[in-house]
Design a protein around this motif. Structure first.
Motif, PDB file in Angstrom:
ATOM      1  N   MET A   1     -17.755  45.885  66.014  1.00  0.00           N
ATOM      2  CA  MET A   1     -16.453  46.270  65.481  1.00  0.00           C
ATOM      3  C   MET A   1     -16.613  47.694  64.854  1.00  0.00           C
ATOM      4  O   MET A   1     -15.989  48.947  65.230  1.00  0.00           O
ATOM      5  N   TYR A   2     -17.544  48.011  64.535  1.00  0.00           N
ATOM      6  CA  TYR A   2     -17.574  49.719  64.812  1.00  0.00           C
ATOM      7  C   TYR A   2     -17.779  50.148  65.854  1.00  0.00           C
ATOM      8  O   TYR A   2     -17.506  51.434  65.468  1.00  0.00           O
ATOM      9  N   ALA A   3     -18.556  50.024  66.692  1.00  0.00           N
ATOM     10  CA  ALA A   3     -18.497  50.908  67.882  1.00  0.00           C
ATOM     11  C   ALA A   3     -17.433  50.900  68.047  1.00  0.00           C
ATOM     12  O   ALA A   3     -16.945  52.593  68.170  1.00  0.00           O
ATOM     13  N   PHE A   4     -15.980  50.288  68.069  1.00  0.00           N
ATOM     14  CA  PHE A   4     -15.352  50.540  68.319  1.00  0.00           C
ATOM     15  C   PHE A   4     -14.106  51.713  67.566  1.00  0.00           C
ATOM     16  O   PHE A   4     -13.458  52.468  67.915  1.00  0.00           O
ATOM     17  N   GLY A   5     -14.764  50.743  66.147  1.00  0.00           N
ATOM     18  CA  GLY A   5     -13.850  51.931  65.705  1.00  0.00           C
ATOM     19  C   GLY A   5     -14.496  52.810  64.924  1.00  0.00           C
ATOM     20  O   GLY A   5     -13.719  53.996  64.260  1.00  0.00           O
ATOM     21  N   ALA A   6     -15.744  53.551  65.773  1.00  0.00           N
ATOM     22  CA  ALA A   6     -15.263  54.944  66.035  1.00  0.00           C
ATOM     23  C   ALA A   6     -15.395  55.886  66.353  1.00  0.00           C
ATOM     24  O   ALA A   6     -15.460  57.191  67.026  1.00  0.00           O
ATOM     25  N   ARG A   7     -14.305  54.739  67.624  1.00  0.00           N
ATOM     26  CA  ARG A   7     -13.572  55.615  68.573  1.00  0.00           C
ATOM     27  C   ARG A   7     -13.206  56.638  68.444  1.00  0.00           C
ATOM     28  O   ARG A   7     -12.517  58.017  69.597  1.00  0.00           O
ATOM     29  N   GLY A   8     -11.805  56.533  67.449  1.00  0.00           N
ATOM     30  CA  GLY A   8     -11.463  57.058  66.989  1.00  0.00           C
ATOM     31  C   GLY A   8      -9.710  57.237  67.633  1.00  0.00           C
ATOM     32  O   GLY A   8      -8.616  57.263  67.133  1.00  0.00           O
ATOM     33  N   ASP A   9      -9.666  56.603  68.599  1.00  0.00           N
ATOM     34  CA  ASP A   9      -8.736  56.012  69.532  1.00  0.00           C
ATOM     35  C   ASP A   9      -8.064  54.268  69.050  1.00  0.00           C
ATOM     36  O   ASP A   9      -7.484  54.204  70.176  1.00  0.00           O
ATOM     37  N   CYS A  10      -8.936  53.801  68.384  1.00  0.00           N
ATOM     38  CA  CYS A  10      -8.813  52.306  68.192  1.00  0.00           C
ATOM     39  C   CYS A  10      -8.028  51.670  66.798  1.00  0.00           C
ATOM     40  O   CYS A  10      -9.520  52.119  66.185  1.00  0.00           O
ATOM     41  N   LEU A  60      -5.328  51.337  71.490  1.00  0.00           N
ATOM     42  CA  LEU A  60      -6.419  50.287  71.676  1.00  0.00           C
ATOM     43  C   LEU A  60      -6.814  49.915  70.355  1.00  0.00           C
ATOM     44  O   LEU A  60      -5.509  50.451  68.988  1.00  0.00           O
ATOM     45  N   GLN A  61      -6.769  48.328  70.380  1.00  0.00           N
ATOM     46  CA  GLN A  61      -6.838  47.790  69.365  1.00  0.00           C
ATOM     47  C   GLN A  61      -7.646  46.144  69.521  1.00  0.00           C
ATOM     48  O   GLN A  61      -7.639  45.824  70.641  1.00  0.00           O
ATOM     49  N   TYR A  62      -9.301  47.009  68.502  1.00  0.00           N
ATOM     50  CA  TYR A  62      -9.568  46.045  69.027  1.00  0.00           C
ATOM     51  C   TYR A  62     -10.267  44.837  67.521  1.00  0.00           C
ATOM     52  O   TYR A  62      -9.675  45.704  66.315  1.00  0.00           O
ATOM     53  N   GLN A  63      -9.228  43.687  67.921  1.00  0.00           N
ATOM     54  CA  GLN A  63      -9.330  42.766  66.574  1.00  0.00           C
ATOM     55  C   GLN A  63     -10.692  41.419  66.989  1.00  0.00           C
ATOM     56  O   GLN A  63     -10.916  40.852  67.810  1.00  0.00           O
ATOM     57  N   LEU A 161     -21.894  54.782  69.401  1.00  0.00           N
ATOM     58  CA  LEU A 161     -23.043  54.988  69.510  1.00  0.00           C
ATOM     59  C   LEU A 161     -23.433  54.578  68.171  1.00  0.00           C
ATOM     60  O   LEU A 161     -24.594  54.638  67.987  1.00  0.00           O
ATOM     61  N   SER A 162     -22.443  55.477  66.966  1.00  0.00           N
ATOM     62  CA  SER A 162     -23.018  55.465  66.154  1.00  0.00           C
ATOM     63  C   SER A 162     -21.671  55.696  65.365  1.00  0.00           C
ATOM     64  O   SER A 162     -20.962  55.677  65.122  1.00  0.00           O
ATOM     65  N   TRP A 163     -21.753  56.080  63.990  1.00  0.00           N
ATOM     66  CA  TRP A 163     -20.927  56.056  63.106  1.00  0.00           C
ATOM     67  C   TRP A 163     -21.873  56.303  61.162  1.00  0.00           C
ATOM     68  O   TRP A 163     -22.645  55.638  61.734  1.00  0.00           O
ATOM     69  N   PRO A 164     -21.190  55.671  60.189  1.00  0.00           N
ATOM     70  CA  PRO A 164     -21.831  56.368  59.295  1.00  0.00           C
ATOM     71  C   PRO A 164     -22.386  55.025  58.533  1.00  0.00           C
ATOM     72  O   PRO A 164     -21.349  54.117  58.396  1.00  0.00           O
ATOM     73  N   LYS A 165     -23.160  55.517  57.529  1.00  0.00           N
ATOM     74  CA  LYS A 165     -22.909  54.335  56.483  1.00  0.00           C
ATOM     75  C   LYS A 165     -22.290  53.528  55.512  1.00  0.00           C
ATOM     76  O   LYS A 165     -20.271  54.180  55.036  1.00  0.00           O
ATOM     77  N   GLY A 166     -21.570  52.741  55.487  1.00  0.00           N
ATOM     78  CA  GLY A 166     -20.702  52.237  54.040  1.00  0.00           C
ATOM     79  C   GLY A 166     -20.024  51.424  54.526  1.00  0.00           C
ATOM     80  O   GLY A 166     -18.991  51.184  54.431  1.00  0.00           O
ATOM     81  N   GLY A 167     -19.474  50.889  55.736  1.00  0.00           N
ATOM     82  CA  GLY A 167     -18.832  50.019  56.469  1.00  0.00           C
ATOM     83  C   GLY A 167     -17.725  50.776  56.491  1.00  0.00           C
ATOM     84  O   GLY A 167     -17.347  52.206  56.827  1.00  0.00           O
ATOM     85  N   HIS A 168     -17.163  50.142  57.119  1.00  0.00           N
ATOM     86  CA  HIS A 168     -14.965  50.541  57.358  1.00  0.00           C
ATOM     87  C   HIS A 168     -14.025  49.886  57.109  1.00  0.00           C
ATOM     88  O   HIS A 168     -14.174  49.060  55.971  1.00  0.00           O
ATOM     89  N   ALA A 169     -13.021  51.453  57.173  1.00  0.00           N
ATOM     90  CA  ALA A 169     -11.964  51.334  55.553  1.00  0.00           C
ATOM     91  C   ALA A 169     -11.277  49.746  56.133  1.00  0.00           C
ATOM     92  O   ALA A 169     -10.881  49.078  54.876  1.00  0.00           O
ATOM     93  N   ALA A 170     -11.501  49.467  57.301  1.00  0.00           N
ATOM     94  CA  ALA A 170     -11.459  48.269  57.958  1.00  0.00           C
ATOM     95  C   ALA A 170     -11.465  46.526  57.522  1.00  0.00           C
ATOM     96  O   ALA A 170     -11.438  45.572  57.281  1.00  0.00           O
TER      97      ALA A 170
END
Length: 223
Positions: A1-10, A60-63, A161-170
């Protein structure tokens, strides 16, 4: 989920049927009242939202779904309107992880049986579901994500391949109970520990789950 959340278009949707699952089963999970209050409680409303316009007009949407949330009261026709990807993990790791957060899990709690059921349902609808194993992703993140994106017909983006610590807003409200390791991560950890050795009821549960895991493992993406 975090990988797809890091895309910017998803857009990201985190376990949208969790409240429905808790209400329909009566099961007691950590943070049950907060979870139920945080989400729509009507499965039809959830499905309508999942099939509706993507927020922010993103392409895009990742569910992220948990297979054990898909109880009998939830219709499944909508699986034909999305691309189904099944992420699998060795039952020993699933059981050990789950038991650390909630005591005495059974086969229905860990979701592998339901994964096979949903996989077969998607195939019967004419879909060709994708299966990826978590250890394959951790061993070769870029290669596996490239292969997954190719199967999905979308472009691989290096920022996956990377994302910030602390989780995702979603993240769902339950994240503070379940997502501790994920929140401390900034990418895929390639160090894969030996399988947990579980005895007693937990060991028996692993053995009960293995045939379902093997069934999906045979159909996974390999690179």
């Amino acid at each position: 989920m975090y990988a797809f959340g890091a895309r910017g278009d998803c857009d990201i949707v985190d376990e949208p049927f969790y409240a429905v699952y808790l209400l329909q089963t009566g099961i007691n999970h950590p943070m049950r009242p907060e979870i139920i209050a945080s989400q729509p409680q009507n499965p039809g409303e959830v499905i309508e939202t999942l099939l509706g316009p993507i927020p922010g007009r993103l392409p895009l949407q990742y569910q992220k779904h948990m297979s054990h949330h898909m109880v009998e009261g939830i219709t499944r026709y909508w699986l034909g309107d999305v691309k189904n990807v099944f992420l699998i993990r060795h039952p020993a790791r699933v059981v050990a992880s789950y038991a650390a957060k909630r005591e005495n899990p059974d086969l229905d709690d860990i979701g592998l049986r339901q994964q096979v059921e949903l996989y077969d349902y998607a195939r019967a609808m004419g879909d060709d579901p994708i299966v990826v194993d978590s250890e394959d992703i951790r061993a070769a993140p870029e290669a596996m994500l490239r292969a997954l994106c190719e199967e999905l017909g979308i472009e691989f983006l290096p920022q996956m391949l990377s994302w910030p610590k602390g989780g995702h807003a979603a993240d769902g409200v339950w994240a503070k109970h379940w997502y501790g390791t994920a929140h401390r991560s900034t990418g895929f950890n390639s160090e894969i520990a030996p399988l947990p050795e579980l005895a007693g009821d937990l060991g028996a549960l692993v053995e009960e789950a293995m045939p379902y895991y093997r069934r999906l493992y045979r159909n996974r993406i390999v690179v």
